[in-house]
Design a protein around this motif. Structure first.
Motif, short mmCIF file in Angstrom:
data_model
loop_
_atom_site.label_atom_id
_atom_site.label_comp_id
_atom_site.label_asym_id
_atom_site.label_seq_id
_atom_site.Cartn_x
_atom_site.Cartn_y
_atom_site.Cartn_z
N UNK A 2 0.84 -1.19 0.00
CA UNK A 2 0.00 0.00 0.00
C UNK A 2 0.87 1.24 0.00
N UNK A 3 0.22 2.37 -0.26
CA UNK A 3 0.91 3.66 -0.30
C UNK A 3 0.16 4.63 0.60
N UNK A 4 0.90 5.35 1.41
CA UNK A 4 0.33 6.40 2.23
C UNK A 4 0.96 7.73 1.78
N UNK A 5 0.11 8.76 1.70
CA UNK A 5 0.58 10.08 1.31
C UNK A 5 0.31 11.07 2.43
N UNK A 6 1.29 11.89 2.74
CA UNK A 6 1.13 12.93 3.74
C UNK A 6 1.51 14.26 3.10
N UNK A 45 0.26 23.88 3.42
CA UNK A 45 -0.80 24.84 3.16
C UNK A 45 -0.86 25.90 4.23
N UNK A 46 -1.67 26.92 3.99
CA UNK A 46 -1.82 27.98 4.96
C UNK A 46 -2.48 29.20 4.37
N UNK A 47 -2.41 30.29 5.12
CA UNK A 47 -2.99 31.57 4.71
C UNK A 47 -1.87 32.49 4.26
N UNK A 48 -2.05 33.08 3.10
CA UNK A 48 -1.05 33.99 2.55
C UNK A 48 -1.75 35.12 1.82
N UNK A 49 -1.10 36.26 1.79
CA UNK A 49 -1.67 37.39 1.05
C UNK A 49 -1.40 37.24 -0.44
N UNK A 50 -2.24 37.88 -1.22
CA UNK A 50 -2.04 37.86 -2.67
C UNK A 50 -0.64 38.37 -3.00
N UNK A 51 -0.01 37.67 -3.93
CA UNK A 51 1.36 38.01 -4.30
C UNK A 51 2.40 37.22 -3.54
N UNK A 52 1.97 36.53 -2.50
CA UNK A 52 2.89 35.77 -1.68
C UNK A 52 3.18 34.39 -2.26
N UNK A 53 3.92 33.61 -1.47
CA UNK A 53 4.36 32.29 -1.90
C UNK A 53 4.09 31.24 -0.83
N UNK A 54 3.91 30.03 -1.27
CA UNK A 54 3.81 28.86 -0.40
C UNK A 54 4.47 27.69 -1.11
N UNK A 55 4.96 26.73 -0.30
CA UNK A 55 5.53 25.51 -0.85
C UNK A 55 4.82 24.32 -0.22
N UNK A 56 4.20 23.53 -1.06
CA UNK A 56 3.53 22.32 -0.60
C UNK A 56 4.46 21.12 -0.77
N UNK A 57 4.32 20.17 0.13
CA UNK A 57 5.07 18.92 0.05
C UNK A 57 4.12 17.75 0.19
N UNK A 58 4.46 16.65 -0.43
CA UNK A 58 3.67 15.43 -0.30
C UNK A 58 4.64 14.25 -0.32
#
Length: 123
Positions: free
Chosen positions: A1-5, A9-22
């Motif tokens: 089987x495979x589990x993904x975590x 995510x979060x709250x950011x203002x327009x023009x900002x940046x975020x980095x998601x991981x999985x």
């Protein structure tokens, strides 16, 4: 089987940046493709970006030039760097992995979804 975590995510203002991981774990033999999708309230889930084991990438037109998908094969982890975020990017982001799993006796192909991480972009 495979589990993904998934995380990042979060709250950011327009023009900002975020980095998601999985991160994928389990009895993984190989991963052929990792991808990010998103679903905004009232909308259907839509593809955002994908990357193959050969590092071929594809993007939705709405994010091209702003988002970058990458992966770490050794860690079975996919990333989504999101820059110049807009309020319309607000959604729950899901990762999806296509993998072969198993052991020395049997293998099978699976497509697995992660649990989703919320991205909120304020104007």
């Amino acid at each position: 089987q495979v589990q993904l975590v998934a995380s990042g995510g979060g709250l950011v203002q327009a023009g900002g940046s975020l980095r998601l991981s999985c991160a994928a774990s389990g009895t993984i033999v190989s991963i052929s493709r990792m991808a990010w999708y998103r679903q905004a309230p009232g909308n259907e889930r839509e593809p955002v970006a994908g990357i193959t084991s050969g590092d071929h990438t594809d993007y939705a037109g709405s994010v091209k030039g702003r988002f970058t998908i990458s992966r770490d094969g050794a860690k079975n982890t996919v990333y989504l760097q999101m820059n110049s975020l807009k309020p319309e990017d607000t959604a729950v982001y899901y990762c999806k992995v296509a993998a072969v799993v198993g052991d020395t006796t049997a293998y099978r192909y699976l497509e697995v979804w992660g649990q989703g991480t919320l991205v909120t972009v304020s104007s």
